[in-house]
Write a protein that holds these residues in place. Structure first.
Motif, mmCIF file in Angstrom:
data_model
loop_
_atom_site.group_PDB
_atom_site.id
_atom_site.type_symbol
_atom_site.label_atom_id
_atom_site.label_comp_id
_atom_site.label_asym_id
_atom_site.label_seq_id
_atom_site.Cartn_x
_atom_site.Cartn_y
_atom_site.Cartn_z
ATOM 1 N N LEU A 4 0.827 -1.201 0.000
ATOM 2 C CA LEU A 4 0.000 0.000 0.000
ATOM 3 C C LEU A 4 0.866 1.258 0.000
ATOM 4 O O LEU A 4 0.583 2.216 -0.724
ATOM 5 N N ASP A 5 1.939 1.247 0.782
ATOM 6 C CA ASP A 5 2.859 2.388 0.808
ATOM 7 C C ASP A 5 3.500 2.615 -0.561
ATOM 8 O O ASP A 5 3.591 3.742 -1.037
ATOM 9 N N VAL A 6 3.939 1.522 -1.190
ATOM 10 C CA VAL A 6 4.574 1.622 -2.510
ATOM 11 C C VAL A 6 3.576 2.150 -3.531
ATOM 12 O O VAL A 6 3.887 3.051 -4.322
ATOM 13 N N LEU A 7 2.348 1.608 -3.523
ATOM 14 C CA LEU A 7 1.325 2.042 -4.474
ATOM 15 C C LEU A 7 0.952 3.504 -4.251
ATOM 16 O O LEU A 7 0.797 4.273 -5.206
ATOM 17 N N SER A 8 0.839 3.906 -3.002
ATOM 18 C CA SER A 8 0.500 5.293 -2.683
ATOM 19 C C SER A 8 1.584 6.245 -3.171
ATOM 20 O O SER A 8 1.292 7.288 -3.773
#
Length: 171
Positions: free
Chosen positions: A102-106
């Motif tokens: 989620l952090d990478v996608l955000s």
């Protein structure tokens, strides 16, 4: 909602897929039936982009869930684990992997060109049609599709660079 013949085709494809993965015929039948029930229920509330892709993903998840239940049952029967500490929730590793993804996608979405980000979010998260997005943004549906494709490629590349395996998270 797909027509009856689409469900029959999806069931046949699911059975081939599950048997190719080594599922015994009775398990393949059960998983295919449960998968179709879930797909039909979803089709009443959401637009499904690819019935087959979603069917295979649901079937994979059902197989994994079944293996986990069986492993928990064996452990319970062996008496090695106190049932009070047992959980049906995701493991800590899975939660951490999901948060990392989620952090990478955000971060990747934040770095995307604004138009690509808007198109991708509207299509993938808000389930808007390419035509509706195109009309709102004065673009052709084909241009919208290209933005979506490029956005998804950007997201996949960011996950790959970060070493995040999303297959291990979703299953």
């Amino acid at each position: 909602m797909p027509a009856a013949q689409d469900w029959n085709a999806a069931r046949a494809a699911l059975l081939r897929y599950l048997r190719a993965k080594g599922a015994p015929p009775d398990l393949a039948d059960d998983v295919a039936q449960e998968t179709l029930a879930r797909l039909i229920a979803l089709s009443h509330t959401q637009q499904i982009g690819s019935v087959f892709a979603l069917a295979f993903r649901i079937a994979d998840n059902l197989i994994v869930d079944g293996r986990r239940r069986e492993a928990r049952r064996r452990v319970r029967e062996s008496g090695e684990v106190d049932e009070e500490w047992e959980s049906d929730g995701p493991s800590l590793d899975r939660v951490l992997d999901s948060r990392r993804a989620l952090d990478v996608l955000s971060l990747c979405l934040g770095r995307m060109p604004p138009l690509r980000r808007e198109v991708l979010i509207r299509r993938r998260l808000n389930q808007e049609s390419c035509r509706a997005i195109g009309e709102d943004l004065a673009m052709s549906a084909k241009a919208v599709e290209k933005h979506i494709t490029r956005g998804l490629l950007d997201l996949r590349a960011a996950l790959d660079r970060a070493g995040v395996d999303v297959a291990g998270i979703g299953g």
